[in-house]
Design an enzyme around this catalytic site. Structure first.
Site, PDB file in Angstrom:
ATOM      1  N   GLU A 122      33.654 -17.598  14.703  1.00 13.15           N
ATOM      2  CA  GLU A 122      32.976 -17.254  15.948  1.00 13.15           C
ATOM      3  C   GLU A 122      33.898 -17.525  17.121  1.00 13.15           C
ATOM      4  OE1 GLU A 122      28.562 -18.314  16.955  1.00 13.15           O
ATOM      5  OE2 GLU A 122      29.830 -19.741  18.001  1.00 13.15           O
ATOM      6  N   TYR A 164      31.454 -12.359  23.526  1.00 15.44           N
ATOM      7  CA  TYR A 164      31.156 -13.100  22.296  1.00 15.44           C
ATOM      8  C   TYR A 164      31.484 -12.225  21.097  1.00 15.44           C
ATOM      9  CZ  TYR A 164      28.339 -15.042  18.474  1.00 15.44           C
ATOM     10  OH  TYR A 164      27.926 -15.548  17.266  1.00 15.44           O
TER      11      TYR A 164
END
Ligand code: GDP
Ligand code: MN
Length: 381
Positions: free
Chosen positions: A190, A101
């Site tokens: 993101e 991530y």
């Protein structure tokens, strides 16, 4: 403004962040063609402005073009958390060894962009933050100094990425993500998951991208990505008319001048037991046409039962607003009761104008609290 995954990936690509090749499709037949061109297996991915598509059945693998067509048929029209799927992104499927991530956003308290990185990607990041906060590495970038290559290496090192090839690729992606973030005036970029393939290649498999609406005038090619169809129709109308409007879920239409006063008005309406139907800021000018435009947007909402005008005249002159209200009532058939509180510059003249014209559905109140009470009462009647 939020971007779709495929739009975010297009921006990633421009900034040198590796993504899989893909095609956009709006029908099952197009999805089949896309799969044919790309070569199977492919992933068919719902394009909606919300996350958790995987869990909702909006991300499906297909081994053949015929299967891609079938999956697209299932996904198109699907409702994912209130968002209907009109488009799918068909992309060459990746083999996944690991899911990481990576994100960058603003940390408003530090007044700096903040990178977050963890090797525990793929799942909800909130879950990682709650269950193993030490695994989530955070790093601020001083906007005046800009990005330095050591920062990417630090993130990768602190998160415990051991493979040198991976370290190098991820550090480069971190740098490119910073350039994308600044270059597109983004508020959030993101990547979840950032994957590592069995061959050791690192790639962005998903994108969540939010750009600053106020910077769009500088970025025409990003502004073009705006999807009017996905926006609330009332908000789209407001944008067209240059009215600052946010749709809410109640019955009392709220119109104020200045964002601060308007937000306070929304609060006061709630405080006295009502539910605001919207936030609408007339801005500093408050000329007659502005009032007409704002009223047109507010009254288009079928949930509205009363309207509360809360005006504090500073730059805005209350007599000008009063003229606007009267002009609007002349031009449009507004049946909803309108409560008006005028204070500040030229309030006396404004009230006088309203009193002289005396439209039957117009109620003047002296204070914000009284005005809110009256509007809430009238919305219930
Ligand atoms: P989200 O659920 O809206 O966050 O959508 P994502 O694009 O992140 O996809 C959700 C999950 O689907 C990912 O975490 C992957 O596990 C899986 N997925 C997506 N694309 C691929 C792919 O190309 N290959 C494989 N094997 N899995 C994929
Ligand atoms: Mn994702």
């Amino acid at each position: 403004m939020d971007l779709y995954e495929y739009q975010g990936k297009e921006l990633f690509r421009r900034y040198g962040i590796p993504v899989s090749e893909g095609r956009l499709a709006t029908s099952p037949a197009e999805a089949r063609e896309a799969a044919q061109e790309l070569g199977c297996p492919v992933v068919v991915k719902a394009q909606v402005l919300t996350g958790g598509r995987g869990k909702a059945g909006g991300i499906r693998l297909a081994e053949t073009p015929a299967e891609a067509e079938a999956r697209a048929r299932e996904i198109l029209g699907l409702d994912i958390r209130g968002h209907t799927v009109h488009k799918v992104w068909v992309e060459r499927a990746s083999d996944i060894e690991r899911e990481y991530y990576l994100s960058i956003t603003f940390d408003r308290s530090e007044k700096k962009p903040l990178f977050m990185f963890t090797t525990q990607g793929g799942i909800d990041i909130e879950e990682v933050a709650a269950s193993s906060p030490e695994a989530l590495v955070r790093l601020h970038v001083d906007p005046l100094e800009g990005y330095n290559a050591w920062q990417g290496r630090r993130l990768v090192h602190d998160a415990g990425v051991e493979d040198p090839g991976e370290q190098k690729q991820i550090a480069a992606i971190v740098g490119n993500l910073y350039r994308a973030f600044v270059g597109t005036e983004a508020m959030l970029c993101e990547v979840n998951p950032l994957i590592v393939t069995p061959q050791g290649e690192v790639r962005a498999l998903d994108s969540k991208f939010t750009v600053d609406d106020n910077a769009l005038f500088r970025l025409p090619d990003v502004a073009k990505m705006r999807d009017l169809a996905a926006a609330d129709p009332l908000e789209a109308l407001a944008r067209e008319k240059g009215v600052t409007y946010v749709k809410l879920d109640g019955e009392v239409g709220v119109l104020g001048n200045g964002a601060g006063l308007t937000m306070s008005t929304v609060d006061v309406v709630t405080f006295v037991g009502g539910r605001p139907a919207n936030f609408c800021d007339l801005g500093g000018g408050g000329d007659a046409q502005g009032v007409v435009d704002a009223l047109e947007v507010i009254t288009r909402d079928p949930q509205v039962r009363s309207i509360f005008f809360n005006i504090f005249g500073g730059i805005t002159r209350c007599d000008e607003v009063a003229r606007g209200i009267l002009q609007a009532l002349d031009q449009m058939a507004i049946e909803d009761p309108i409560v008006v509180r005028l204070d500040g510059t030229n309030a006396k003249e404004g009230r006088q104008l309203l009193r002289e014209a005396a439209p039957p559905n117009l109620h003047a109140e002296a204070t914000m609290l009284d005005g809110a009470r009256r509007a809430v009462e009238l919305a219930g009647a």
